[in-house]
Design an enzyme around this catalytic site. Structure first.
Site, PDB file in Angstrom:
ATOM      1  CG  ASP A 168      -2.049  -0.947   1.165  1.00  0.00           C
ATOM      2  OD1 ASP A 168      -2.067  -1.765   0.223  1.00  0.00           O
ATOM      3  OD2 ASP A 168      -2.927  -0.900   2.043  1.00  0.00           O
TER       4      ASP A 168
ATOM      5  CG  HIS B   7       2.021   0.167   4.583  1.00  0.00           C
ATOM      6  ND1 HIS B   7       1.657  -0.789   5.503  1.00  0.00           N
ATOM      7  CD2 HIS B   7       0.904   0.934   4.376  1.00  0.00           C
ATOM      8  CE1 HIS B   7       0.385  -0.611   5.854  1.00  0.00           C
ATOM      9  NE2 HIS B   7      -0.094   0.411   5.178  1.00  0.00           N
TER      10      HIS B   7
END
Length: 350
Positions: free
Chosen positions: A148, A304
């Protein structure tokens, strides 16, 4: 007076004169010596005074230094105690965070629904899709690595690691992060990874303000990604996940809107724990990403891709190696045939 007598008188006078001169010279010499002696004595007294003063100053400085050393010893002792206290506190906080991560991950795993979307195997019919239309191999455990918040300065390094291990992943990108990283978007697509959407701004208040604002954000990002890469992305991840408590509007409404646009959303059931500001150790990231895979037939791993996630980048090779070493386990990108992992049940009648 006879010349003889005159000569004797003159000689006597000369002798007396010479005697007087010598006396004067001797007196002057004695006076000079006395003056010199007086100066010497005065200098000696000054030197003695200077020595005494120097000794006094040195003693005072020694006293001050000793006092300062004792003060510093006390300061060092206090600082040492504070450092020890902070280290204990840090260890406790780390232990608590790891426990919270474990509990959250376990809760998400229990809460997540796999394959709740009825049209899970459909996807878009055209070639312009963010989900590669590949038939997934049979395996007891399917693992989907997802990243992400990218792209970032770490994206290229992540791509290099994935290429090294011949692994495909899914990148849920943020619009604002894409503006200066369009080449990274192209490389993601060219390398065969799945390009997903994670909103334009990642600002909850704007994104979840209304279904209309959510729809505008979605279309803007979808159009932008298509313009840059030629791929129409049809997979989405809600910032904060579909179970977030930030939105005042029921998240089911947003999920239903995505379905109306033929866009599928994916949450996760395994979290690396790297989403917060605290930088987890590499070993913790590895443990979080691999310890529970054997529990699920479908594991969607949340990581992430942002500049500050250095330990995630460091952990990635080991994560891949450990997963690849697991029996009957494969790592795949999200495709049109992937069963979605979702935290909420959003369809009518559920």
């Amino acid at each position: 007076m006879s010349p003889k007598n005159m000569s004797e008188d003159t000689a006597s006078e000369d002798k007396a004169s010479r005697t007087d001169v010598r006396g004067v010279d001797i007196a002057k010499e004695k006076k000079k010596q006395a003056a010199q002696l007086k100066r010497v004595r005065r200098l000696r007294r000054c030197n003695v005074r200077m020595m005494i003063l120097s000794v006094v100053i040195l003693m005072a400085l020694c006293v001050m230094l000793i006092a300062r050393v004792r003060t510093l010893d006390g300061t060092v002792a206090r600082l040492t105690a504070q450092v020890d206290s902070l280290m204990r506190l840090t260890a406790q906080q780390r232990e608590m965070m790891e426990k919270m991560t474990e509990e959250t991950q376990s809760a998400m795993g229990d809460k997540a629904v796999v394959g709740s979307l009825e049209k899970e195997a459909e996807g878009d019919e055209g070639t312009e899709s963010g989900e590669p239309e590949e038939e997934e191999p049979d395996a007891a455990h399917k693992v989907y690595l997802t990243f992400d918040d990218g792209p970032s300065v770490n994206t290229e390094k992540i791509l290099e690691i994935l290429e090294k291990y011949d692994v495909k992943a899914t990148f849920f990108v943020v619009g604002t992060a894409c503006e200066n990283n369009e080449e990274a978007l192209k490389k993601i697509v060219e390398a065969g990874h799945t390009l997903g959407m994670h909103s334009c701004t990642h600002k909850y208040s704007e994104l979840y303000g209304s279904v209309e604002s959510f729809g505008e954000d979605l279309k803007r990002q979808q159009d932008y990604l298509y313009e840059v890469t030629g791929v129409k992305s049809n997979v989405f991840r809600f910032p904060g996940g579909s179970s977030n408590k930030v939105s005042d509007i029921d998240m089911k409404e947003f999920a239903q809107y995505l379905d109306s646009q033929d866009v599928r959303f994916f949450d996760w059931n395994i979290s690396s724990g790297d989403g917060g500001s605290y930088l987890f150790p590499t070993e913790t990231i590895i443990e979080n990403c691999t310890s529970n895979i054997s529990k699920y037939s479908t594991s969607v791993v949340l990581m992430h891709d942002s500049a500050g996630k250095s330990t995630t980048l460091e952990a990635l090779p080991t994560i891949i190696e450990k997963i690849q070493a697991m029996e009957d386990t494969v790592i795949l990108p999200i495709t049109g045939g992937t069963k979605p992992v979702q935290h909420i049940q959003w369809q009518d009648g559920e």
